[in-house]
Design an enzyme around this catalytic site. Structure first.
Site, PDB file in Angstrom:
ATOM      1  N   ASP A 152      -9.289  45.660 -15.652  1.00  0.00           N
ATOM      2  CA  ASP A 152      -8.423  46.479 -16.506  1.00  0.00           C
ATOM      3  C   ASP A 152      -9.214  47.517 -17.290  1.00  0.00           C
ATOM      4  O   ASP A 152     -10.359  47.285 -17.668  1.00  0.00           O
ATOM      5  CB  ASP A 152      -7.688  45.581 -17.515  1.00  0.00           C
ATOM      6  CG  ASP A 152      -6.465  44.915 -16.884  1.00  0.00           C
ATOM      7  OD1 ASP A 152      -6.365  44.916 -15.638  1.00  0.00           O
ATOM      8  OD2 ASP A 152      -5.631  44.389 -17.633  1.00  0.00           O
ATOM      9  N   HIS A 182     -12.578  42.547 -17.795  1.00  0.00           N
ATOM     10  CA  HIS A 182     -12.684  43.849 -18.466  1.00  0.00           C
ATOM     11  C   HIS A 182     -14.123  44.380 -18.395  1.00  0.00           C
ATOM     12  O   HIS A 182     -14.856  44.272 -19.378  1.00  0.00           O
ATOM     13  CB  HIS A 182     -12.273  43.718 -19.936  1.00  0.00           C
ATOM     14  CG  HIS A 182     -10.812  43.489 -20.136  1.00  0.00           C
ATOM     15  ND1 HIS A 182     -10.230  42.249 -20.036  1.00  0.00           N
ATOM     16  CD2 HIS A 182      -9.812  44.367 -20.404  1.00  0.00           C
ATOM     17  CE1 HIS A 182      -8.928  42.370 -20.255  1.00  0.00           C
ATOM     18  NE2 HIS A 182      -8.648  43.638 -20.485  1.00  0.00           N
TER      19      HIS A 182
HETATM   20 ZN   LIG Z   1      -5.980  46.846 -21.013  1.00  0.00          ZN
END
Ligand SMILES: [Zn+2]
Length: 243
Positions: A58, A205
């Site tokens: 993400d 992430h």
């Molecule tokens: Zn995000």
């Protein structure tokens, strides 16, 4: 009002307070559920006996972190899915093109990366359509799935997604913790390796604070899962495995 009148009013007021706080709690739980939304399709993993898993990344793209991650995935021969943020894509189109050219899947993660819980329908449409146009400008031709920032949604966002037949994809494995101390790479890899099962969707992430941690954890995860007979697929490939 006599004393019993006051008593009755207090009782009703108490009941109203209890009901409205119960409603607030219910809406809060709905807004952050990764397995349920009010409208449209939401997928947090896929039911399959095939040993397939999807790595999903993400945020971003960011210069530096993107190139580093692409080198790692290329060296490991793994295809993954990237949920990109429109405003980052606008700033770093070159990095987005590199992801596409390496054969990975792109997904929509909104334009501004806001909690879209109370956005009206028009604002939801703007967020998603602006980002979709930027994704298409990279030359990407595949399916565009959506992942809500922070996993948050309530009514207007799912309604827009359902109207436009866009599938929401969340996750069943999110090894990073956002409150408390930053986990070590070994903690990230062992959390994934303990929870993984056929059809899992792993959320990471690598573009920001977790860049180093993910970079170190990934080779361990990939090596271990391959030994156990798992294959890494993109989200569209994973969805096609659903039984
Ligand atoms: Zn995000």
């Amino acid at each position: 009002m006599n004393t019993s009148g006051y008593g009755r009013a207090a009782k009703w007021l108490g009941l109203a307070l209890i009901l409205s706080s119960a409603l607030a709690v219910a809406l809060y739980l709905i807004s952050k559920s990764v397995t349920w939304q009010a409208f449209g399709e939401i997928v947090h993993r896929v039911d399959t006996r095939e040993k397939v898993v999807a790595l999903t990344f993400d945020d971003g793209p960011k210069p530096g972190a993107t190139e580093e991650l692409l080198r790692l995935l290329d060296a490991q021969g793994v295809k993954a899915s990237f949920f990109l943020v429109g405003k980052s894509l606008e700033r770093n189109p070159q990095q987005a093109k590199m992801i596409v050219e390496a054969g990975h899947q792109l997904g929509n993660h909104s334009y501004s990366h806001s909690r879209m819980v109370f956005f009206d329908y028009r604002r939801v449409a703007e967020e998603l359509e602006k980002t979709e146009a930027l994704i298409r400008q990279t030359g990407y031709r595949g399916e565009i799935l959506f992942r809500p920032p922070y996993g948050k949604k309530l009514f207007n966002l799912p309604r827009y997604l359902a109207d436009n037949r866009i599938t929401t994809v969340t996750w069943d494995i999110a090894p990073e913790t956002f409150d408390g101390p930053m986990p070590r790479p070994e903690e990230i890899s062992s959390a994934i390796l303990e929870q993984v099962r056929p059809g899992s969707i792993i959320l990471l992430h690598p573009m920001d604070g977790y860049r180093e941690t993910v970079q170190q954890a990934l080779p361990v995860v990939i090596g271990n899962l391959r030994q156990r007979g798992f294959r890494f697929v993109t989200l569209s490939e994973l969805l096609a495995e659903a039984q």
